[in-house]
Design a protein around this motif. Structure first.
Motif, PDB file in Angstrom:
ATOM      1  N   LYS A   1       0.821  -1.222   0.000  1.00 23.47           N
ATOM      2  CA  LYS A   1       0.000   0.000   0.000  1.00 23.47           C
ATOM      3  C   LYS A   1       0.848   1.263   0.000  1.00 23.47           C
ATOM      4  CE  LYS A   1      -1.379  -1.774   3.851  1.00 23.47           C
ATOM      5  NZ  LYS A   1      -2.373  -2.231   4.794  1.00 23.47           N
TER       6      LYS A   1
ATOM      7  N   ASP B   1      -5.023  -6.046  -0.147  1.00 23.37           N
ATOM      8  CA  ASP B   1      -5.346  -5.628   1.215  1.00 23.37           C
ATOM      9  C   ASP B   1      -6.795  -6.051   1.518  1.00 23.37           C
ATOM     10  OD1 ASP B   1      -4.817  -4.402   3.583  1.00 23.37           O
ATOM     11  OD2 ASP B   1      -4.397  -2.423   2.727  1.00 23.37           O
TER      12      ASP B   1
ATOM     13  N   ASN C   1      -1.311   2.145   9.702  1.00 21.67           N
ATOM     14  CA  ASN C   1      -1.788   1.250   8.645  1.00 21.67           C
ATOM     15  C   ASN C   1      -3.168   1.689   8.137  1.00 21.67           C
ATOM     16  OD1 ASN C   1      -1.683  -1.259   7.059  1.00 21.67           O
ATOM     17  ND2 ASN C   1      -3.360  -1.889   8.388  1.00 21.67           N
TER      18      ASN C   1
ATOM     19  N   GLU D   1      -4.346   3.116   4.562  1.00 22.18           N
ATOM     20  CA  GLU D   1      -5.444   2.464   3.819  1.00 22.18           C
ATOM     21  C   GLU D   1      -6.496   3.464   3.353  1.00 22.18           C
ATOM     22  OE1 GLU D   1      -5.031  -2.015   5.697  1.00 22.18           O
ATOM     23  OE2 GLU D   1      -6.856  -0.885   6.083  1.00 22.18           O
TER      24      GLU D   1
END
Ligand code: MG
Length: 382
Positions: A124, A149, A216, A220
């Motif tokens: 990512k 993901d 994280n 995202e």
């Protein structure tokens, strides 16, 4: 026709699970190339099992040991970042699984996109750093980018049969990580060992720390913005500690579609590899009778400032998300090495974002330079 796969980061968590799927479906997939950073042992075991045409090690000092181990195999052995950026473009490659950790995945992913390959994207950071360039190139070269993901796969699956103009909101779920219910005082003294115990997901070390700090999830949000062409104001993060609802989409008529499942990365990886088909898999099943409560709550930005920093970085745009990533890579490693406190990570990232020179419309070389400078600043602040 078998799909020929090139795996970047084959010895990591996503890489090894990708190989589980190849192993279970030898009639569908064939490994063309395996690339790893420095895990020579595992890489050579994988090569013995899957007989790829090319085996690549990023860290050149491991070239000789790898070459020796693979001397009995009929395969090319290469080393270095340029070799990896080369192998992804080979005509024989159908799919590139981009599962390297961090910024190192940027260059090979760009080359694969330029070569028009299908990208199964797990890295990512690539979209966080240079989402604009990657998306422009993907459009120009007709290179599909399929999310690996779990959250983005869930959104992608929820969007099957829909058009993007009908999206009202993306509901991005987050487990909240091991410190979800810790006070700020408790969080100030947590160790890397504690942060590495993720309640639901079994992942690599870097991403597990990013999950504990919610960076994280911040990444995202940015990843979803680029993958689905949705402004971040329409992306809402929901803390969902059970990790059963992997994410959802709310449409303009009020309908909400979600994808649910046991927390197992094999499912989104396989979906990316077989898309638009869905094939059988013997992965763990979700038993809704045993799934008692599904809880959702708003994230606490005071205790998890990284999430706010990610929104801020994407609002400021330009090279700032690249700074967010670079500074985070520095503090993530420093925290794992015991050189930086858990809460201090966010302070350093924020300060680095403020110190960098802003570039409104960066080209690739600007990202490379921004990455270098941001890392230097973050290291000085440690
Ligand atoms: Mg995820």
């Amino acid at each position: 026709m078998k799909k020929r796969i090139c795996i970047l980061g084959s010895t990591g968590s996503i890489g090894t699970q990708t190989l589980d799927i190849v192993r279970a479906n030898p009639d569908r997939f064939e490994v063309y190339a395996l690339c790893a950073n420095r895990s020579v042992e595992l890489l050579s075991e994988q090569a013995q099992e899957f007989h790829p045409e090319v085996v690549c090690i990023a860290d050149e000092q491991y070239y000789e040991p790898l070459k020796t181990k693979l001397s009995s195999l009929d395969c090319k052995v290469w080393a270095g970042a340029n070799a990896i950026a080369d192998v992804v473009t080979f005509p024989s490659v159908d799919i590139v699984v981009a599962a390297m950790v961090g910024y190192a995945g940027l260059k090979p992913t760009i080359e694969a996109v330029k070569a028009g390959k299908t990208i199964a994207l797990a890295n990512k950071e690539t979209l966080v750093v240079a989402g604009e360039i990657i998306c422009e190139l993907a459009h120009k070269h007709h290179a599909p980018i399929l999310p690996v993901d779990s959250e983005h796969s869930a959104i992608f699956q929820s969007l099957a049969g829909e058009t993007h103009s009908e999206i009202e909101k993306i509901l991005l779920t987050a487990s909240g990580g091991p410190f979800l219910n810790y006070s700020l005082d408790q969080m100030a003294t947590v160790t890397a060992a504690e942060a590495l115990k993720h309640p639901n997901w079994d992942m690599g070390a870097k991403i597990t720390i990013d999950s504990a700090s919610m960076m994280n999830k911040g990444f995202e949000v940015i990843e979803a913005k680029w993958l689905f062409g949705v402004p971040v104001e329409k992306i809402q993060v929901l803390v969902h500690p059970q990790s059963i609802v992997h994410s959802a989409v709310q449409f303009t008529d009020g309908a909400v579609k979600a994808q649910l499942g046991a927390p197992d990365m094999h499912i989104p990886i396989q979906y990316a590899l077989t898309y638009p088909e869905r094939i059988a898999g013997d992965f763990p099943r979700l038993d809704l009778f045993k799934t008692r409560d599904l809880l959702f709550q708003e994230p606490d930005l005071k205790r998890f400032p990284n999430l706010g920093l990610a929104y801020e970085a994407t609002r400021r745009g330009g090279n700032i998300p690249c700074v967010l990533n670079a500074a985070n890579e520095v503090v993530n490693l420093a925290f794992r090495e015991g050189k930086c406190g858990f809460l201090q990570m966010s302070d350093i990232i924020s300060a680095t974002m403020d110190k960098i020179e802003f570039i409104k419309k960066p080209i690739y070389e600007d990202y490379v330079q921004t990455d270098t400078i941001a890392r230097r600043i973050a290291n000085e602040l440690l």
